[in-house]
Design an enzyme around this catalytic site. Structure first.
Site, short mmCIF file in Angstrom:
data_model
loop_
_atom_site.label_atom_id
_atom_site.label_comp_id
_atom_site.label_asym_id
_atom_site.label_seq_id
_atom_site.Cartn_x
_atom_site.Cartn_y
_atom_site.Cartn_z
N ASP A 58 0.83 -1.18 0.00
CA ASP A 58 0.00 0.00 0.00
C ASP A 58 0.88 1.25 0.00
O ASP A 58 1.66 1.47 0.93
CB ASP A 58 -0.86 -0.07 1.27
CG ASP A 58 -1.89 1.02 1.29
OD1 ASP A 58 -2.51 1.24 0.24
OD2 ASP A 58 -2.05 1.66 2.33
N THR A 91 -3.54 6.09 -3.75
CA THR A 91 -2.45 6.82 -3.09
C THR A 91 -1.14 6.68 -3.85
O THR A 91 -0.39 7.64 -3.97
CB THR A 91 -2.27 6.29 -1.66
OG1 THR A 91 -2.10 4.89 -1.70
CG2 THR A 91 -3.46 6.61 -0.80
N THR A 92 -0.88 5.47 -4.36
CA THR A 92 0.36 5.28 -5.12
C THR A 92 0.28 6.04 -6.43
O THR A 92 1.22 6.74 -6.83
CB THR A 92 0.58 3.78 -5.41
OG1 THR A 92 0.29 3.03 -4.24
CG2 THR A 92 1.98 3.49 -5.87
N ASP A 379 -9.92 -0.52 3.49
CA ASP A 379 -9.88 0.01 2.12
C ASP A 379 -11.20 -0.22 1.42
O ASP A 379 -11.77 0.66 0.80
CB ASP A 379 -8.78 -0.68 1.31
CG ASP A 379 -7.41 -0.22 1.74
OD1 ASP A 379 -7.33 0.62 2.65
OD2 ASP A 379 -6.41 -0.70 1.16
#
Ligand code: ADP
Ligand code: MG
Length: 525
Positions: A58, A91-92, A379
């Protein structure tokens, strides 16, 4: 001219040098998490200063756990955290997008284009794309919603585990959704248990608390009644605080005890007068009062955690009181059902009230995977909330970014002057997602990107992205690789914002010592 006192003891880097260092730092950070993107992304093993280990794939977890000193790198991490807070996913992607935007900006700077021109071009691109998203999004049905949640779990666990987590999360969110689809995620409780397969995880309506009523003489199930929540206990010590007793005669002690019992009984009488049928305490309930409670038809629970009491307060619309003496009828809550049950040999107290609630019992085979299973549920619950609140979705597998880049290139042609180059650079930057997805799957990134662009253009479809199992450009709707519109929107907003902020800095004043640059490959710039 002498420097102003404020600049004493500082190292200063200005202009292009400052910009280059900042861009390098931002790119180094993007580089660090690049290999985790997508279902074929690899994991990172993180070890903290006390030797604790964490394996994760993550992006935001990696970044938030890493000890990063560089202020620009910290700006990137904040963007990723914001993405996590607002969109729960992507997010990545956000950090990779920002890194690529800055890398492309640097190439333009080397050609003599001013950073503020680039910033203006980037802002125009962002505004244009936010309009374009409405052309590529579509409403999702139930099957698509489940696909979206599964896509968000890409790279985490195996497919049947993703299937269960997606179904359970969506059901839980639908259970607590109000009529206007607003959702308060704190109404969903996650209880994790070891032993058993993740596939056996289930969701139940109402709040489930791993507790048993204090006496089996009490009713197993009570329907429609009033509940009191005590942020304390129902014990003798409560009435005897600060009391010093000199026992001089036989019998005095016994009569003192009797008086204590009577005080407790009077508290129970008070509850009965208020019509209370269920009692929950954060601390203990005296054993001697058990029978009296059950004789009076009260179902009682002790040592209920503060967080459970707070959830009960929301579900039953009650207020926590410190003691029975300070009780007013406004503090009492109401419930539809309060029952005791056993599930696979474990005792549970289930409460349903007018306030909606759902409890997920998440199963994990061993203690080691509990954390990972909980993160997956977190998530997928986040993504499910977005989906139930707003069912608009877009295609994953890089399809949306390619579709947006194609539109942006046509828009660039309409922009006069050097800003046109910035808009083109922005279009190139957002295509990075397809390239990295391919790269991480061991497929040639450039060919893949060109193939996806060509197939989108030839079939006039915005849904073509990369199918990582075959490496071929494919229809993402058919494959069920879908994402909430909000994730892509927020990724574009966040990445542009941080890229522009970094481009605007042309002066860096380091206090006392030069900060350390994160490691980056030599051939990067
Ligand atoms: P992020 O932190 O940005 O969400 P992830 O590692 O979760 O990063 O990867 C998300 C990306 O992977 C998205 O672009 C998504 O569309 C893509 N993706 C997920 N599953 C697949 C799949 N089966 N095939 C192709 N792309 C996928
Ligand atoms: Mg993700």
């Amino acid at each position: 001219m002498s420097e102003a006192p404020i600049l004493k003891d500082t190292t200063r880097s200005t202009g292009r040098e400052a910009l280059q260092k900042n861009i390098q730092a931002a790119m180094a950070l993007a580089e660090a998490i690049r290999s985790t993107l997508g279902p074929k992304g690899l994991d990172k093993l993180l070890i903290d200063d006390e030797g604790r280990t964490l394996v994760t794939n993550d992006g935001v977890t990696v970044l938030e756990t890493a000890k990063v000193e560089h202020p620009v790198a910290k700006m990137m991490i904040n963007t990723s955290s914001t993405q996590d807070r607002i969109a729960k996913d992507g997010t990545t992607s956000t950090v990779i997008l920002a890194g690529e935007m800055l890398q492309n900006a640097w190439q333009l700077i080397l050609q003599g284009i001013h950073p503020s021109t680039i910033a203006r071009g980037y802002r125009k691109s962002e505004q244009y794309l936010l309009q374009c998203i409405s052309e590529i999004k579509f409403d999702s049905d139930d099957k698509m919603k489940s696909s979206v949640v599964k896509t968000s779990l890409a790279g985490k666990g195996h497919s049947s585990m993703q299937e269960t987590i997606a179904k359970v999360s969506l059901d839980a969110v639908q259970m607590v959704a109000d009529i206007d689809s607003t959702i308060d995620i704190s109404k969903i409780k996650l209880v994790s248990q070891t032993g058993g397969k993740v596939e056996d995880s289930k969701v139940f309506r109402g709040l489930m608390i791993p507790k048993k009523r204090i006496s089996s003489d009490m009713h197993r199930e009570v329907n429609r009644g009033k509940i009191i929540l005590i942020d304390g206990g129902l014990e003798k010590s409560n009435v005897a605080t600060d009391l010093k007793l000199n026992v001089t005669t036989v019998g005095v002690l016994e009569s003192f005890r009797q008086e204590e019992r009577n005080m407790l009984k009077r508290q129970v009488d008070n509850l009965v007068e208020h019509g209370v049928t269920v009692l929950a305490c954060r601390e203990s309930i005296d054993d001697e009062i058990k029978n009296y409670l059950s004789e009076n038809g009260i179902q009682a629970f002790r040592r209920v955690s503060r967080s459970d009491l707070n959830m009960l307060a929301r579900v039953c619309d009650a207020t926590l009181v410190n003691s029975v003496d300070s009780l007013t009828s406004n503090d009492l809550g109401s419930f539809i059902v309060s029952k005791n049950t056993t599930i696979e040999g474990k005792d549970f107290w289930i409460v349903e009230g007018d306030g909606k609630a759902a409890t997920i019992i998440a199963k994990a085979s061993t203690v080691d995977v509990v954390g990972e299973v909980e993160r997956c549920f977190d998530d997928s619950l986040g993504v499910s909330v977005q989906l139930v609140e707003n069912g608009s979705v877009v295609c994953g597998g890089g399809a949306s970014y390619v579709a947006l880049a194609r539109r942006l290139r046509r828009y660039a042609e309409t922009i006069p002057g050097r800003e046109q180059l910035a808009v083109e650079a922005y279009a190139d930057a957002i295509e990075v997602i397809v390239r990295v997805l391919a790269e991480n799957a061991g497929i040639d990134p450039i060919t893949t990107l060109l193939d996806v662009v060509a197939k989108q253009t030839n079939t006039n479809s915005d849904y073509i992205g990369i199918d990582l199992s075959t490496g071929a450009p494919s229809d993402m709707v058919k494959l069920g690789i879908l994402e909430p519109e909000g994730i892509v929107k927020q990724a574009i907003i966040g990445a542009t914002e941080v890229a522009i902020s970094i481009l605007r800095i042309d002066d860096v004043l380091w206090a006392k010592q030069e900060m350390q640059m994160p490691d980056m490959p030599d051939d990067e710039m």
